[in-house]
Each structure stands twice: as structure tokens, then as C-alpha cells.
Design an enzyme around this catalytic site. Structure first.
Site, PDB file in Angstrom:
ATOM      1  N   ASN A  73       0.833  -1.205   0.000  1.00  0.00           N
ATOM      2  CA  ASN A  73       0.000   0.000   0.000  1.00  0.00           C
ATOM      3  C   ASN A  73       0.859   1.243   0.000  1.00  0.00           C
ATOM      4  OD1 ASN A  73      -0.276   1.902   2.567  1.00  0.00           O
ATOM      5  ND2 ASN A  73       0.333  -0.138   3.282  1.00  0.00           N
ATOM      6  N   CYS A 133       6.001   5.367   8.801  1.00  0.00           N
ATOM      7  CA  CYS A 133       5.385   5.192   7.484  1.00  0.00           C
ATOM      8  C   CYS A 133       6.506   5.186   6.437  1.00  0.00           C
ATOM      9  CB  CYS A 133       4.382   6.302   7.184  1.00  0.00           C
ATOM     10  SG  CYS A 133       3.633   6.037   5.559  1.00  0.00           S
ATOM     11  N   GLY A 247       1.826  -9.740   9.415  1.00  0.00           N
ATOM     12  CA  GLY A 247       1.478 -11.040   8.836  1.00  0.00           C
ATOM     13  C   GLY A 247       0.743 -12.007   9.737  1.00  0.00           C
TER      14      GLY A 247
HETATM   15  O1  RRO Z   1      -1.056   5.822   4.897  1.00  0.00           O
HETATM   16  C1  RRO Z   1      -0.135   5.094   4.482  1.00  0.00           C
HETATM   17  O2  RRO Z   1       0.229   5.089   3.295  1.00  0.00           O
HETATM   18  C2  RRO Z   1       0.602   4.184   5.391  1.00  0.00           C
HETATM   19  C3  RRO Z   1       0.983   4.516   6.675  1.00  0.00           C
HETATM   20 BR1  RRO Z   1       0.505   6.104   7.476  1.00  0.00          BR
HETATM   21  C4  RRO Z   1       1.794   3.624   7.423  1.00  0.00           C
HETATM   22  O3  RRO Z   1       2.206   3.872   8.568  1.00  0.00           O
HETATM   23  N1  RRO Z   1       2.146   2.463   6.847  1.00  0.00           N
HETATM   24  C5  RRO Z   1       1.756   2.130   5.609  1.00  0.00           C
HETATM   25  O4  RRO Z   1       2.116   1.045   5.128  1.00  0.00           O
HETATM   26  N2  RRO Z   1       0.975   3.003   4.891  1.00  0.00           N
END
Ligand code: RRO
Length: 306
Positions: A73, A133, A247
């Protein structure tokens, strides 16, 4: 059953969880109603999606792609901003009968402290500082790799709130224990390990990266062994409770994390990919394991693999 007679109950940073399963930040953590449903479905505690001082729309689609054994993501921290979110926190506090943890982020230590204070004033039982993040500029990535910056943030948040402060660590570092120890030295009451692992997906037909942001964070079973190693390393170096994250899908996964040194497990991707009943299924399995192995409580299992 009172928490005292419940073998699954666990105390983390003074908060009583009726079982060691926790909703991880970023999945269904946007509204009071979804948090209520997750707790009624069996979660011992819940963490909201990360919220900052100002609203952010996040990245354009596609923001998520399914890959073998997980998801990548790059949402881009979409959130309504703390002043808008406080109403949702208050509503959630009224209907969620388990600890409510609000995930916060900022662009400076003062911002973290301000957002954390507003979250606690609105009814959060604790804050989880998202300093990890992996793909948003000027926030998690840099802080989560820099012990000095991290210590400044944790210290300022500790001054601004009287409730537990949890720090969510990044796996995208050379030495996670160095960062974990810095967080604890600055006053962190618990650690969460880990956030997502930096990753990329490419479409062979279009010959282009799939996510609009190009790079993202990998979650799900693909990162379980990485997360398990991080928890194991941290447990050897810090006395602060650790929540394992990465996981966890089955009760066996949860038991492995407890044995490695986690006091609780956060579940995210499995809620989306499998089903919301995962909390109940994991708790039931852990309970049966305790009985079969002769343990009186979850606490007795924590760190046994060392
Ligand atoms: O919002 C994101 O894209 C996101 C966050 Br804040 C995070 O801490 N970890 C992640 O994988 N996506």
C-alpha cells in the site's frame, strides 16, 4: 468473566486487554462504528488509522495492490485532521468497550505532541506514535531512522499527555533495537513492531509501477518472519512491552510472536484479506494452546523462545 480469571487477559502499559489480539492501524480504523464492530468481533484493543494536525487526501489510486502473500500500500496518510477526528474518537470511546488507541503522526515534535494531546482529550486511552510510514516524505521514514529525532518526539509527547505512549517502529532500518532503545529511553511505555516493509510492484504488460506513488509498504504473511525477528531482537534489549505486528493470520502465528517476546499481536492485513472474525479465531486458538501446554496465562508464554 473478570479479567483476573481470564487466562487471555494481558496488561500493557497499564491498559488491560481482555485478550492479546489488537486491530492494527490502517485497517477499518476510520470510524467509531467500524471500531465497535471489530471489538464486538473479538479484538482485545483497537488502533485507529493515523491522524495528523491537518487533513490530507492521500495519494491517487491505485493505492493498494495484492501480491503473493500480502499487500503493498501507499495510501499517503489520508486523514481528516485531528480537529475533525476528535468527534469520531469521542464517539468511539462511548461504544468501544476495550482500550482505544489513536495512531498519531506529525511533521515536528511539537505537532506530534499537539495531536497526541487532542486525541487523549477526546477520549483515547493511549496514543501510538507512527514514526515509521515507509513512503511519505518528511514524516515517518526519516524520524523512524533517526534516534535523536525520535527521542525528541517521544519526550515532547510524554510531557503533553498523561496516558500511555506507544511507539510503532520501522523495519526499514539497519538496527531496530537501537531505535527501540532510544524510544524507551525517551519514555515510551510500549513498542509496536513493525510497520510495513518498503516494496514495489510492476505490471509487466504496461511496463510501469502499479501504485500511483510507485513505492509502497508490504504487509501480510510475506513479512511475518521479518516482524518475528524484529520482536525477538527487541525483546533481548528492552524491558518495555512489545506488540508484534506483521502477517499475523492464525493462532499459530500469534503464539510464535508471544514466544518471541510480544505481549500482544496486532492484526491488519488478515482482517482485510481473510475476515473480521480473525480476532476470535486467534484468541480461541491461543486459549487452547495455553491449556494444552499447561500455561495459566498469556503472560507466561511471552519470551519463552529465548
Ligand atoms: O497511509 C499510508 O500510506 C501508510 C501509513 Br501512514 C503507514 O504507517 N504504513 C503504511 O504502510 N501506509
Amino acid at each position: 468473566m473478570g479479567l483476573k480469571n481470564n487466562p487471555l487477559s494481558i496488561c500493557i502499559a497499564g491498559l488491560e486487554f481482555r485478550n492479546p489480539t489488537v486491530l492494527a492501524s490502517g485497517i477499518l480504523g476510520y470510524t467509531a462504528e467500524s471500531l465497535r464492530r471489530i471489538v464486538e468481533g473479538g479484538a482485545g484493543a483497537v488502533v485507529t488509522k493515523s491522524v495528523g494536525l491537518a487533513s490530507r487526501t492521500g495519494y491517487e489510486n491505485p493505492t493498494v495492490v495484492q501480491v503473493s502473500c500480502g499487500l503493498i500500500n501507499a495510501m499517503g496518510l489520508p486523514n481528516p485532521g485531528i480537529d475533525e477526528f476528535v468527534e469520531e474518537i469521542s464517539r468511539a470511546k462511548a461504544v468501544v468497550k476495550s482500550p482505544l488507541i489513536v495512531s498519531v503522526f506529525g511533521y515536528s515534535a511539537d505537532e506530534y505532541a499537539l495531536v497526541a494531546r487532542k486525541a487523549i482529550e477526546a477520549g483515547a486511552d493511549a496514543v501510538e506514535l507512527n514514526v515509521s510510514c515507509p513512503h511519505v516524505e518528511n514524516t515517518g521514514q526519516e524520524i523512524g531512522q533517526n534516534p535523536k529525532l525520535l527521542m525528541d518526539i517521544v519526550s515532547k509527547v510524554k510531557v503533553s499527555v498523561q496516558k500511555p505512549v506507544i511507539v510503532k517502529l520501522s523495519p526499514n532500518v539497519t538496527n531496530i533495537t537501537e531505535i527501540g532503545k532510544a524510544a524507551v529511553q525517551a519514555g515510551a511505555d510500549a513498542l509496536t513492531a513493525i510497520n510495513t516493509v518498503k516494496a514495489l510492484a510492476i505490471n509487466a504488460e504496461t511496463a510501469l509501477p502499479i501504485l500511483s506513488n510507485v513505492r509502497g509498504g508490504l504487509s501480510g504473511p510475506a513479512i511475518k518472519p521479518v516482524a518475528l525477528r524484529c520482536v525477538y531482537d527487541l525483546y533481548e534489549q528492552v524491558k518495555t512491552p512489545i506488540m508484534g505486528c506483521g502477517g499475523i493470520t492464525t493462532w499459530q502465528d500469534a503464539v510464535e510472536f508471544l514466544l518471541a517476546g510480544a505481549s500482544a499481536v496486532q492484526i491488519g492485513t488478515a482482517v482485510g484479506l481473510k475476515d473480521p472474525d480473525v480476532f476470535q479465531a486467534v484468541s480461541r486458538g491461543v486459549k487452547t494452546y495455553l491449556k494444552k501446554k499447561g500455561y495459566k496465562s498469556v503472560q507466561e508464554v511471552v519470551g519463552v523462545a529465548h
